[in-house]
Design a protein around this motif. Structure first.
Motif, short mmCIF file in Angstrom:
data_model
loop_
_atom_site.label_atom_id
_atom_site.label_comp_id
_atom_site.label_asym_id
_atom_site.label_seq_id
_atom_site.Cartn_x
_atom_site.Cartn_y
_atom_site.Cartn_z
N LYS A 52 0.84 -1.20 0.00
CA LYS A 52 0.00 0.00 0.00
C LYS A 52 0.87 1.24 0.00
O LYS A 52 1.01 1.93 1.01
N THR A 53 1.48 1.49 -1.14
CA THR A 53 2.36 2.64 -1.32
C THR A 53 1.80 3.54 -2.41
O THR A 53 1.32 3.06 -3.43
N VAL A 54 1.86 4.84 -2.17
CA VAL A 54 1.43 5.82 -3.17
C VAL A 54 2.63 6.67 -3.54
O VAL A 54 3.20 7.37 -2.69
N LYS A 246 -4.68 5.05 -11.21
CA LYS A 246 -6.10 4.73 -11.28
C LYS A 246 -6.37 3.28 -10.89
O LYS A 246 -7.48 2.93 -10.50
N LYS A 247 -5.34 2.43 -10.99
CA LYS A 247 -5.47 1.03 -10.61
C LYS A 247 -5.08 0.79 -9.15
O LYS A 247 -5.16 -0.33 -8.66
N ASN A 248 -4.63 1.84 -8.49
CA ASN A 248 -4.17 1.76 -7.11
C ASN A 248 -5.23 2.41 -6.20
O ASN A 248 -5.40 3.62 -6.20
N GLY A 249 -5.95 1.57 -5.45
CA GLY A 249 -7.01 2.09 -4.59
C GLY A 249 -6.53 3.12 -3.59
O GLY A 249 -7.22 4.10 -3.31
N GLU A 250 -5.33 2.92 -3.03
CA GLU A 250 -4.77 3.86 -2.07
C GLU A 250 -4.48 5.20 -2.72
O GLU A 250 -4.71 6.26 -2.13
N ALA A 251 -3.98 5.17 -3.95
CA ALA A 251 -3.69 6.41 -4.68
C ALA A 251 -4.98 7.19 -4.94
O ALA A 251 -5.01 8.42 -4.81
N LYS A 252 -6.03 6.48 -5.31
CA LYS A 252 -7.31 7.14 -5.56
C LYS A 252 -7.87 7.78 -4.29
O LYS A 252 -8.41 8.89 -4.32
N ASP A 253 -7.70 7.10 -3.17
CA ASP A 253 -8.18 7.65 -1.89
C ASP A 253 -7.39 8.90 -1.51
O ASP A 253 -7.96 9.90 -1.05
N PHE A 254 -6.07 8.84 -1.69
CA PHE A 254 -5.22 9.99 -1.33
C PHE A 254 -5.51 11.18 -2.25
O PHE A 254 -5.53 12.33 -1.81
N TYR A 255 -5.76 10.91 -3.51
CA TYR A 255 -6.10 11.95 -4.49
C TYR A 255 -7.36 12.69 -4.04
O TYR A 255 -7.42 13.93 -4.07
#
Length: 276
Positions: A52-54, A246-255
């Motif tokens: 879980k890295t962004v 866009k394929k990384n759920g954690e990245a979408k949440d942080f965005y």
């Protein structure tokens, strides 16, 4: 096929006695080892999926606020790591063009974001969100050794400016053009952080930096003077997810979180404005 294989093993084992039994045991062990190896590979794949890295490529002027943004986000997402890569916006676009694959890009202007969105990394991702604004200022070295009180006073003094392709450099040139001033002794720097460092260390008499950088210098008890500039607008900081992000759920949440009240309060603390 299975019946034929069993027959071959049985017929070949019969005339060889104990030796044949040994060969059969070795063959059975080998098959078991292959199966175990296959299971190990599946286990490794699943563990990497749990990462879980962004990875965020962000304009250098965000480097003071970034750590606090990441810490605040981690309070509600304890198993997520936000990894920042700070540089001038144009340099980050170049890194992405050369194959870097961050989850998110935050530019210090719309121009470099537009360039990024044309790259393969954003082929299926074109949505952007402005998370903050900033203002360019002319700041003097501590104690104002060059006796600079206006942009006109800086014309013949050693002054640090961002490179033309970097947002802070583009804005500085707009301010100089509006004031009809030409710098005779300017040094070009890769990003606004490099300009701030030169000003703080007294290597130049003044430099064009963002109000956020000036605020940070004042917080460090540096005796600097700030000069407002005419002929320029506040620059916006658009953020965008890459196709990888866009394929990384954690990245979408942080965005999404970067537009939250908690994120805005931190950005305002470091001198950033809001687009709303």
């Amino acid at each position: 096929m299975k019946a034929h294989l069993n027959t071959d093993v049985k017929n070949s084992a019969r005339p060889r006695g104990r030796r044949g039994g040994l060969i059969g045991a070795i063959a059975t062990s080998a098959v078991g080892l292959i199966l175990l190896t296959g299971c190990g590979s599946q286990s490794n794949d699943s563990s990497s999926a749990d990462d879980k890295t962004v990875n965020v490529f962000a304009a250098a002027s965000l480097n003071k606020a970034g750590d606090e943004l990441a810490s605040k986000y981690k309070e509600s997402h304890s198993d997520t790591d936000i990894k920042w890569n700070y540089a001038g916006s144009s340099a980050l676009v170049q890194q992405i063009d050369q194959g870097a694959s961050p989850d998110m890009f935050v530019s210090a202007d719309q121009q470099n974001m537009d360039k990024a969105l044309k790259l393969d990394a954003f082929k299926d991702s074109h949505d952007t969100s402005v998370i903050a604004t900033n203002t360019l200022q002319l700041v003097t070295a501590p104690g104002n050794p060059g006796n600079i009180h206006s942009i006109q006073d800086a014309a013949d003094k050693p002054v640090a400016v961002c490179a033309a392709e970097v947002p802070c450099g583009t804005l500085a040139q707009q301010a100089l053009d509006a004031a009809n001033v030409k710098l005779d002794n300017a040094s070009q720097e890769a990003n606004v952080s490099a300009v701030s460092t030169k000003v703080s260390q007294g290597e130049v008499d003044a430099g064009f930096v963002y109000s956020t950088d000036a605020l940070n210098m004042q917080k460090n008890n540096e005796d600097i003077s700030t000069i407002d500039l005419k002929g320029i607008q506040n620059n916006q900081y658009p953020a965008a997810l890459t196709d990888t992000g866009k394929k990384n759920g954690e990245a979408k949440d942080f965005y999404k979180w970067l537009k939250s009240d908690d994120a805005k309060q931190i950005l305002e603390k470091y001198g950033f404005g809001s687009d709303e």
